[in-house]
Scaffold this active site. Structure first.
Site, mmCIF file in Angstrom:
data_model
loop_
_atom_site.group_PDB
_atom_site.id
_atom_site.type_symbol
_atom_site.label_atom_id
_atom_site.label_comp_id
_atom_site.label_asym_id
_atom_site.label_seq_id
_atom_site.Cartn_x
_atom_site.Cartn_y
_atom_site.Cartn_z
ATOM 1 N N LYS A 201 63.322 48.685 46.829
ATOM 2 C CA LYS A 201 62.064 48.464 47.546
ATOM 3 C C LYS A 201 61.251 49.749 47.745
ATOM 4 C CE LYS A 201 62.622 44.011 48.010
ATOM 5 N NZ LYS A 201 63.821 43.711 47.219
HETATM 6 C C1 PLP Z 1 60.908 38.102 48.110
HETATM 7 C C2 PLP Z 1 62.226 38.599 48.638
HETATM 8 N N1 PLP Z 1 62.664 38.150 49.814
HETATM 9 C C3 PLP Z 1 63.825 38.569 50.361
HETATM 10 C C4 PLP Z 1 64.619 39.463 49.682
HETATM 11 C C5 PLP Z 1 65.919 39.881 50.302
HETATM 12 O O1 PLP Z 1 65.916 41.223 50.642
HETATM 13 P P1 PLP Z 1 67.287 41.936 51.090
HETATM 14 O O2 PLP Z 1 67.997 42.342 49.849
HETATM 15 O O3 PLP Z 1 66.847 43.096 51.916
HETATM 16 O O4 PLP Z 1 68.061 40.954 51.867
HETATM 17 C C6 PLP Z 1 64.213 39.959 48.453
HETATM 18 C C7 PLP Z 1 65.084 40.923 47.743
HETATM 19 O O5 PLP Z 1 64.934 41.291 46.648
HETATM 20 C C8 PLP Z 1 62.996 39.516 47.908
HETATM 21 O O6 PLP Z 1 62.572 39.953 46.711
#
Ligand code: PLP
Length: 403
Positions: A201
């Protein structure tokens, strides 16, 4: 790129790749500040949730115009906590996009509710407000919106819709730290907003995230639910300021963020504006170079949007090419360019397709986008030369497979 280079043999056919070394989709940029803060934390005697996690939550809230911020160990955790804190439960429905990561739908299932999956808009790949409106039933309990790639969804239409039906908006801003909608920071207008600090990210702690809200009662519930349901300050129980006594007030989860990871986030925040400035510069270069290739559709920014540019997704005019998207990606890989696809639509995953009875014919826009979508590398450590390599590779592959 010169015409002769564009027509040089493809690397997949034994030609020279556009660059000698592989360029990944993204690489985190961990600086000296992050390293120093981590080492200080390791030496401090306090390595789990503590003052760094608190500071990170507070600073993300400040940055995004929210009253409260809770650092957690992922955006997935933040989204799960959001639905739990809102009291979403079995029998309820939550509407979300098909063009998103599985986490959005998994968390709806984790609170026992029914995911209602809708199609997207063709330009931003964000959920289509008209499809959302059509999906609202008396059982709808929340909207889970997604800011695809860092471009906020169409809140000018989604927020009034939510208000009309009395629905909270949980905004998945996993991609959208730093984005703005109508001049307002993402984080300042939804009921609860979730940011991701996963390794890929635009701000990273390796694994991590923050949930922000301006609702005092929800903030309290999020905090309690994030740590076993213990009352708010139980995390201090091993400090001089804390007490051994705590009470469980609701069945909670274990989504707290360790101070070691929070320290990375605090260091990253110091450099975040610089990261975003570079992202915007690289995007400008992509736009300029790819604008001359008719087989490539570039990502858009709608009026009133400040884009976070977490991703740079292009869409292939596959009708003008003799190869499909999968082969296109394979050829870029041979040229030493890493790419990805965001996302394999929810309705195509066997679990969601079968358990929710999702028929691809109900998602014509997402199906069309899925045939075309390729995410190109974008990260602040990438040089302008790297962007040119990607564009040269795209030009080269297009030149070979122009129909
Ligand atoms: C659109 C979206 N939502 C949620 C997530 C989940 O993020 P995390 O890995 O921090 O749980 C991601 C992860 O890639 C994502 O792309």
């Amino acid at each position: 790129m010169s015409a002769s280079r564009a027509h040089a043999a493809l690397a997949s056919a034994g030609g020279t790749p556009v660059r000698p070394e592989y360029l990944p989709l993204t690489v985190p940029w961990i600086g000296e500040l992050e390293k120093r803060l981590v080492l200080e934390t390791l030496d401090s005697g306090w390595i789990t949730t503590g003052r760094h996690a608190q500071e990170l939550g507070r600073r993300i809230a400040e940055r995004t115009g929210a009253r409260h911020g809770l650092a957690v160990n992922s955006a997935t955790g933040a989204l799960h906590l959001a639905l739990a804190a809102l009291g979403v439960r079995p029998g309820d429905e939550v509407i979300t996009s098909t063009d998103t990561f599985a986490a959005c739908v998994n968390v709806i299932e984790h609170v026992g509710a029914t995911p209602v999956i809708v199609d997207i808009e063709p330009d931003t790949f964000n959920l289509d407000p008209e499809a959302v409106a059509a999906a609202i039933t008396p059982r709808t309990r929340a909207l889970l919106t997604v800011d695809y790639g860092g471009h906020p969804a169409d809140y000018a239409r989604l927020l009034p819709l939510a208000e009309k039906h009395g629905l909270p908006v949980v905004e998945d801003a996993a991609h959208a730290l730093g984005a703005t909608w109508q001049g307002r920071p993402v984080g300042s207008y939804a009921t609860i907003t979730a940011f991701s600090f996963y390794a890929t990210k635009n701000l990273t702690t390796g694994e991590g995230g923050v949930a922000v809200t301006s609702d005092d009662a929800l903030a309290e519930r999020l905090g309690i639910l994030s740590l076993h349901g213990l009352n708010r300050d139980a995390w201090k129980r091993y400090t001089a300021a804390g007490s051994w006594y705590y009470e469980v007030t609701m069945p909670g989860f274990k989504y707290n963020l360790s101070d070691v990871l929070a320290a990375i986030g605090i260091g990253q925040l110091e450099r975040f504006d610089e990261f975003q400035r570079i992202r915007h510069e690289r995007v400008a270069r992509y736009h300029q170079r790819l604008g001359t290739i008719p087989e490539i559709r570039r990502p858009v920014t709608r009026p009133g949007i400040g884009h976070a540019w977490h991703l740079y997704p292009i869409a292939l005019e596959v009708e003008r090419l003799t190869v499909d998207r999968a082969r296109f990606i394979q050829e870029l890989r041979a040229e030493n360019i890493g790419t990805s696809v965001h996302f394999i639509p929810i309705h195509r995953h066997p679990h969601f397709r079968d358990s929710l009875g999702l028929d691809a014919a109900r998602f014509p826009v997402a199906e069309d986008v899925y045939r075309r979508a390729v995410t190109l590398p974008l990260f602040p450590r990438m040089s302008e030369r790297d962007v040119d390599d990607v564009c040269d590779a795209v030009e080269k592959v297009v030149a070979h497979f122009r129909s």
